[in-house]
Design a protein around this motif. Structure first.
Motif, PDB file in Angstrom:
ATOM      1  N   VAL A   1       0.796  -1.102   0.020  1.00  0.00           N
ATOM      2  CA  VAL A   1       0.043  -0.102   0.090  1.00  0.00           C
ATOM      3  C   VAL A   1       0.970   1.411   0.088  1.00  0.00           C
ATOM      4  CG1 VAL A   1      -1.856   1.214   1.367  1.00  0.00           C
ATOM      5  CG2 VAL A   1      -1.845  -1.090   1.124  1.00  0.00           C
ATOM      6  N   ASN A   2       1.958   1.301   0.719  1.00  0.00           N
ATOM      7  CA  ASN A   2       2.921   2.282   0.914  1.00  0.00           C
ATOM      8  C   ASN A   2       3.957   2.390  -0.040  1.00  0.00           C
ATOM      9  OD1 ASN A   2       1.523   3.745   3.059  1.00  0.00           O
ATOM     10  ND2 ASN A   2       2.264   2.056   4.416  1.00  0.00           N
ATOM     11  N   ALA A   3       4.074   1.367  -0.955  1.00  0.00           N
ATOM     12  CA  ALA A   3       5.216   1.118  -1.793  1.00  0.00           C
ATOM     13  C   ALA A   3       5.489   2.237  -2.767  1.00  0.00           C
ATOM     14  CB  ALA A   3       5.300  -0.288  -2.572  1.00  0.00           C
ATOM     15  N   GLY A   4       4.579   2.783  -3.320  1.00  0.00           N
ATOM     16  CA  GLY A   4       4.692   3.991  -4.211  1.00  0.00           C
ATOM     17  C   GLY A   4       5.316   5.110  -4.014  1.00  0.00           C
ATOM     18  N   TRP A   5       5.270   5.427  -2.467  1.00  0.00           N
ATOM     19  CA  TRP A   5       5.867   6.521  -2.167  1.00  0.00           C
ATOM     20  C   TRP A   5       7.140   6.337  -1.214  1.00  0.00           C
ATOM     21  CZ3 TRP A   5       6.256   7.820   2.897  1.00  0.00           C
ATOM     22  CH2 TRP A   5       5.248   7.003   3.740  1.00  0.00           C
ATOM     23  N   LEU A   6       7.144   4.936  -0.675  1.00  0.00           N
ATOM     24  CA  LEU A   6       8.190   4.492   0.411  1.00  0.00           C
ATOM     25  C   LEU A   6       9.556   3.820  -0.305  1.00  0.00           C
ATOM     26  CD1 LEU A   6       8.791   4.784   3.438  1.00  0.00           C
ATOM     27  CD2 LEU A   6       7.496   2.820   3.807  1.00  0.00           C
ATOM     28  N   ARG A   7       8.996   2.964  -0.815  1.00  0.00           N
ATOM     29  CA  ARG A   7       9.932   1.980  -1.469  1.00  0.00           C
ATOM     30  C   ARG A   7      11.047   2.664  -2.624  1.00  0.00           C
ATOM     31  NH1 ARG A   7       6.624  -3.679  -1.794  1.00  0.00           N
ATOM     32  NH2 ARG A   7       6.356  -3.993   0.402  1.00  0.00           N
ATOM     33  N   GLY A   8      12.207   2.346  -2.192  1.00  0.00           N
ATOM     34  CA  GLY A   8      13.259   3.103  -3.363  1.00  0.00           C
ATOM     35  C   GLY A   8      13.123   4.813  -2.904  1.00  0.00           C
TER      36      GLY A   8
END
Length: 255
Positions: free
Chosen positions: A197-204
């Motif tokens: 859910v948070n991958a788009g803004w958090l991961r990488g």
């Protein structure tokens, strides 16, 4: 003997993220797990396979929440799955984890979106719990997954935060009448967790990760297993004397 041998757990929204981690942890602890999912059958089957490969027992049930007939669909699947597994038609642990977000300030929230987020995040757990109570054995556990945004102001998602505030109230209010049956009712409130859910803004995104970590007393972004471990404590016998409690599982965010 595992801590939850002989127990049957229903975890909603268990095909990914925090729900998946909870389902897998309860399975490792010996519970037979009903893995609820809304859309991703492949992911749900993978959770079931992970639990069974480790020697546990699990089956998946599909039910889209927030629509007419959602609770009927869910519990028809629960009953069918328990019968097929030769298990008692009973529950010991209910984890109301399924939920959706609404990242919008008050100026941008549309009535249809407001109704949808309340239908999934408030109405569904309320009526799932209502339906589960006759199945829930004495000494059982109800664990609601809320959010740190009921403690930390979150105007960017005000309607979502309101749904979690309602869930917090549900926990405290329900705990009193169920105490006579030895059933505990508690809330676990995550902060920012590294999930899809948070991958788009958090991961990488090193800047985003650093900013979130700096807000937490424990100095890092949360992981799904952090939340699952807190739920496992409440689900176990060690949690028998804890009820009507809101557990902050944000790593000490915004203290």
């Amino acid at each position: 003997m595992a801590k939850l041998d002989g127990k049957i757990a229903l975890v909603t929204g268990a095909s990914r993220g925090i729900g998946r981690a909870i389902a897998e942890r309860l399975g490792r602890d010996g519970a037979s797990v009903v893995v609820h999912y809304a859309h991703d059958e492949t992911a749900a089957k993978d959770v079931v396979n992970t639990i069974t490969a480790a020697g546990g027992a699990a089956f998946a049930v599909r039910a889209e929440l927030g629509v007419d007939g959602d609770v009927d669909t869910l519990f028809a699947g629960v009953t069918e799955g328990l019968r097929a597994a030769g298990s008692p038609e009973a529950l010991d642990i209910l984890v109301n984890n399924a939920g959706i977000g609404l990242p919008a300030p008050i100026e941008s929230v549309e009535p249809a979106d407001f109704d949808k987020v309340f239908a999934v995040n408030v109405r569904a757990p309320f009526f799932i719990t209502q339906r589960a109570l006759p199945l829930l054995r004495d000494g059982g556990r109800i664990i609601n997954i809320s959010s740190g945004v009921t403690r930390i102001a979150f105007p960017e998602g005000i309607a979502y935060a309101m749904t979690k505030g309602a869930l917090d109230t549900f926990t405290r209010t329900l705990a009193k009448p169920l105490g006579a049956r030895g059933i505990t009712v508690n809330t676990v409130a995550p902060g920012v967790v590294d999930t899809d859910v948070n991958a788009g803004w958090l991961r990488g995104n090193p800047d985003a990760e650093a900013a979130v970590s700096a807000q937490a007393a424990l100095g890092r972004v949360g992981r799904s297993v952090d939340i699952a471990d807190a739920v496992a404590l409440l689900a176990s016998d060690e949690g028998r004397w804890v009820t009507a409690t809101w557990i902050d599982a944000t790593g000490g965010a915004a203290l």
